[in-house]
Design an enzyme around this catalytic site. Structure first.
Site, PDB file in Angstrom:
ATOM      1  N   GLN A  32      -3.530   0.873  -7.486  1.00  0.00           N
ATOM      2  CA  GLN A  32      -3.850  -0.541  -7.264  1.00  0.00           C
ATOM      3  C   GLN A  32      -5.032  -0.971  -8.143  1.00  0.00           C
ATOM      4  O   GLN A  32      -5.768  -0.124  -8.661  1.00  0.00           O
ATOM      5  CB  GLN A  32      -4.219  -0.764  -5.790  1.00  0.00           C
ATOM      6  CG  GLN A  32      -5.269   0.192  -5.254  1.00  0.00           C
ATOM      7  CD  GLN A  32      -5.150   0.499  -3.763  1.00  0.00           C
ATOM      8  OE1 GLN A  32      -4.589  -0.279  -2.960  1.00  0.00           O
ATOM      9  NE2 GLN A  32      -5.670   1.649  -3.375  1.00  0.00           N
ATOM     10  N   HIS A  63     -13.406  -3.990  11.790  1.00  0.00           N
ATOM     11  CA  HIS A  63     -13.417  -2.537  12.012  1.00  0.00           C
ATOM     12  C   HIS A  63     -13.718  -2.176  13.462  1.00  0.00           C
ATOM     13  O   HIS A  63     -13.147  -1.221  13.998  1.00  0.00           O
ATOM     14  CB  HIS A  63     -14.390  -1.862  11.038  1.00  0.00           C
ATOM     15  CG  HIS A  63     -13.928  -1.938   9.615  1.00  0.00           C
ATOM     16  ND1 HIS A  63     -14.466  -2.821   8.697  1.00  0.00           N
ATOM     17  CD2 HIS A  63     -12.915  -1.303   8.975  1.00  0.00           C
ATOM     18  CE1 HIS A  63     -13.829  -2.687   7.543  1.00  0.00           C
ATOM     19  NE2 HIS A  63     -12.882  -1.784   7.675  1.00  0.00           N
ATOM     20  N   GLU A  87     -12.927   2.061   2.519  1.00  0.00           N
ATOM     21  CA  GLU A  87     -14.348   1.715   2.354  1.00  0.00           C
ATOM     22  C   GLU A  87     -15.232   2.513   3.316  1.00  0.00           C
ATOM     23  O   GLU A  87     -16.451   2.458   3.244  1.00  0.00           O
ATOM     24  CB  GLU A  87     -14.575   0.224   2.471  1.00  0.00           C
ATOM     25  CG  GLU A  87     -14.140  -0.529   3.716  1.00  0.00           C
ATOM     26  CD  GLU A  87     -12.712  -1.009   3.719  1.00  0.00           C
ATOM     27  OE1 GLU A  87     -11.825  -0.153   3.868  1.00  0.00           O
ATOM     28  OE2 GLU A  87     -12.464  -2.220   3.585  1.00  0.00           O
ATOM     29  N   ASP A 107      -6.937   8.948   2.527  1.00  0.00           N
ATOM     30  CA  ASP A 107      -6.659   7.758   1.721  1.00  0.00           C
ATOM     31  C   ASP A 107      -5.994   8.196   0.415  1.00  0.00           C
ATOM     32  O   ASP A 107      -6.338   9.221  -0.150  1.00  0.00           O
ATOM     33  CB  ASP A 107      -7.955   6.974   1.424  1.00  0.00           C
ATOM     34  CG  ASP A 107      -7.652   5.533   1.006  1.00  0.00           C
ATOM     35  OD1 ASP A 107      -7.977   4.617   1.777  1.00  0.00           O
ATOM     36  OD2 ASP A 107      -7.040   5.345  -0.069  1.00  0.00           O
ATOM     37  N   ASP A 139      -1.381  10.774   0.085  1.00  0.00           N
ATOM     38  CA  ASP A 139      -0.566   9.717   0.678  1.00  0.00           C
ATOM     39  C   ASP A 139      -0.444  10.042   2.164  1.00  0.00           C
ATOM     40  O   ASP A 139      -0.122  11.185   2.525  1.00  0.00           O
ATOM     41  CB  ASP A 139       0.818   9.731   0.007  1.00  0.00           C
ATOM     42  CG  ASP A 139       1.710   8.599   0.515  1.00  0.00           C
ATOM     43  OD1 ASP A 139       2.544   8.106  -0.255  1.00  0.00           O
ATOM     44  OD2 ASP A 139       1.572   8.203   1.702  1.00  0.00           O
ATOM     45  N   GLY A 140      -0.679   9.052   3.006  1.00  0.00           N
ATOM     46  CA  GLY A 140      -0.625   9.309   4.451  1.00  0.00           C
ATOM     47  C   GLY A 140       0.707   9.899   4.884  1.00  0.00           C
ATOM     48  O   GLY A 140       0.766  10.733   5.801  1.00  0.00           O
ATOM     49  N   ASP A 160      -5.474   2.214   8.979  1.00  0.00           N
ATOM     50  CA  ASP A 160      -6.240   1.091   8.413  1.00  0.00           C
ATOM     51  C   ASP A 160      -5.774   0.939   6.961  1.00  0.00           C
ATOM     52  O   ASP A 160      -6.491   1.239   6.007  1.00  0.00           O
ATOM     53  CB  ASP A 160      -7.737   1.391   8.500  1.00  0.00           C
ATOM     54  CG  ASP A 160      -8.573   0.245   7.953  1.00  0.00           C
ATOM     55  OD1 ASP A 160      -9.772   0.484   7.656  1.00  0.00           O
ATOM     56  OD2 ASP A 160      -8.031  -0.862   7.779  1.00  0.00           O
TER      57      ASP A 160
HETATM   58  N1  SAM Z   1      -9.689  -3.254   5.859  1.00  0.00           N
HETATM   59  C1  SAM Z   1      -8.482  -3.538   5.089  1.00  0.00           C
HETATM   60  C2  SAM Z   1      -7.733  -4.618   5.791  1.00  0.00           C
HETATM   61  O1  SAM Z   1      -8.439  -5.449   6.327  1.00  0.00           O
HETATM   62  O2  SAM Z   1      -6.537  -4.671   5.804  1.00  0.00           O
HETATM   63  C3  SAM Z   1      -7.661  -2.309   4.878  1.00  0.00           C
HETATM   64  C4  SAM Z   1      -8.515  -1.086   4.747  1.00  0.00           C
HETATM   65  S1  SAM Z   1      -8.538  -0.217   3.306  1.00  0.00           S
HETATM   66  C5  SAM Z   1      -9.281  -1.018   2.063  1.00  0.00           C
HETATM   67  C6  SAM Z   1      -6.824  -0.053   2.939  1.00  0.00           C
HETATM   68  C7  SAM Z   1      -6.651   1.345   2.379  1.00  0.00           C
HETATM   69  O3  SAM Z   1      -5.315   1.811   2.533  1.00  0.00           O
HETATM   70  C8  SAM Z   1      -6.954   1.448   0.864  1.00  0.00           C
HETATM   71  O4  SAM Z   1      -8.110   2.234   0.669  1.00  0.00           O
HETATM   72  C9  SAM Z   1      -5.698   2.086   0.274  1.00  0.00           C
HETATM   73  O5  SAM Z   1      -5.995   2.988  -0.769  1.00  0.00           O
HETATM   74  C10 SAM Z   1      -5.124   2.785   1.501  1.00  0.00           C
HETATM   75  N2  SAM Z   1      -3.693   3.102   1.450  1.00  0.00           N
HETATM   76  C11 SAM Z   1      -2.666   2.289   1.133  1.00  0.00           C
HETATM   77  N3  SAM Z   1      -1.497   2.960   1.210  1.00  0.00           N
HETATM   78  C12 SAM Z   1      -1.793   4.240   1.616  1.00  0.00           C
HETATM   79  C13 SAM Z   1      -1.018   5.408   1.895  1.00  0.00           C
HETATM   80  N4  SAM Z   1       0.315   5.404   1.754  1.00  0.00           N
HETATM   81  N5  SAM Z   1      -1.668   6.519   2.308  1.00  0.00           N
HETATM   82  C14 SAM Z   1      -3.022   6.532   2.450  1.00  0.00           C
HETATM   83  N6  SAM Z   1      -3.819   5.460   2.187  1.00  0.00           N
HETATM   84  C15 SAM Z   1      -3.189   4.327   1.771  1.00  0.00           C
END
Ligand code: SAM
Length: 282
Positions: A32, A63, A87, A107, A139-140, A160
């Site tokens: 991204q 949060h 974050e 993450d 990857d989750g 999240d």
């Molecule tokens: N606080 C944000 C919100 O308000 O929606 C979301 C939190 S955070 C910034 C979102 C995180 O999800 C990112 O760090 C991104 O890299 C992570 N992410 C997206 N897809 C993912 C996956 N398949 N596995 C693990 N992390 C993932």
């Protein structure tokens, strides 16, 4: 970018424009585009693929609302898994519960974590470096598959992620198939929570996520809270195998649990959780 506007997608045909004071960092990761900027009204902000994720001014609302209802619903959350949460603020909130022995944060994007470590200390507040924290880059989806194979179990799992409609990399984790896998790594009385973006602007996508949770968990609660920098009410979903989410309506008990666990918050308290659950979603 300076003096220009960040146009934050809200709905398919609506945006929120926020004026940029200064650009702090920008990086195209394999997953991204990552921007850290200082914006008018909200201060420092993390933006992923054009979607505002969190700002210093109001991230605590998001949060705390994501983490504490689920953590309180579980009577003794020692092992917690966070999927996403780049974050470090979700990790920060989980660690406030003094019985947590290990908080694993997975993450997909190490660049989000590294940029947050450097430019967003107000958000992580050192959570990445806490001895109870374990930060995994994966990857989750892959991580949970591996946890199933090794029989790992968690008391609480919190998702999240980027919104279910904003980025391809998170989409599959909002499905029944994946929530069933989450259920397999939850203990018998496990609790699950996720953010699910905006039901108002993406009703069908949201309902698919809520129905997935209702198909997997015996007890499900849906609630929402207005996040000024998002420009909409953010929806949250809790799923539990054993604990009726109505427990959270007892605000005196919730406040007692927060006090006993040493959890200090800026927004969440018993009355607000009870109000959010009572108000439901619209
Ligand atoms: N606080 C944000 C919100 O308000 O929606 C979301 C939190 S955070 C910034 C979102 C995180 O999800 C990112 O760090 C991104 O890299 C992570 N992410 C997206 N897809 C993912 C996956 N398949 N596995 C693990 N992390 C993932």
């Amino acid at each position: 970018m300076l003096g220009t506007l960040i146009v934050q997608g809200i709905g398919k045909n609506s945006v929120m424009a926020i004026k940029v004071r200064s650009l702090i960092a920008i990086k195209k990761s394999p997953f991204q585009e990552i921007i850290v900027a200082d914006v008018e009204e909200f201060g420092k902000a993390l933006i992923l693929d054009g979607y505002l994720q969190s700002t210093v001014a109001d991230e605590f609302i998001y949060h705390e609302s994501l983490v504490h209802p689920a953590m309180i619903l579980h009577p003794n959350p020692k092992r917690v898994l966070i999927i996403g949460g780049g974050e470090g603020a979700t990790l920060r909130e989980v660690l406030k519960h003094n019985m947590v022995e290990e908080a694993v944060m997975v993450d997909i994007d190490k660049d989000v974590i590294e940029l947050s470590k450097e430019y967003l200390p107000e958000m992580h507040q050192g959570s990445f470096f806490n001895k109870r924290s374990k930060v995994v880059i994966d990857d989750g989806k892959n991580f949970v598959e591996k946890e199933i194979k090794r029989g790992a179990q968690y008391d609480v799992v919190i998702m999240d992620l980027t919104d279910p409609y904003s980025s391809e990399i998170a989409k599959e984790l909002y499905t029944k198939q994946f929530l069933e896998k989450i259920s397999m790594i939850l203990v018998e009385d496990g609790v699950f929570a996720t953010q699910a973006g905006s039901r108002f602007f993406y009703r069908e996508v949201y309902e698919d996520v809520a129905n997935a949770a209702k198909n997997v968990f015996k007890y499900v609660a849906e609630y929402q809270v207005w996040i000024p920098s998002f420009g909409y009410s953010c929806n949250f979903i809790i799923g539990s195998k054993n604990f009726d989410t109505k427990i959270l309506l007892n605000h005196e008990n919730v406040d007692k649990v927060l006090r006993l666990r040493g959890v200090e918050t800026r927004f969440i308290n018993g009355k607000r959780i009870a109000a959010m659950l009572s108000m439901g979603i619209y």
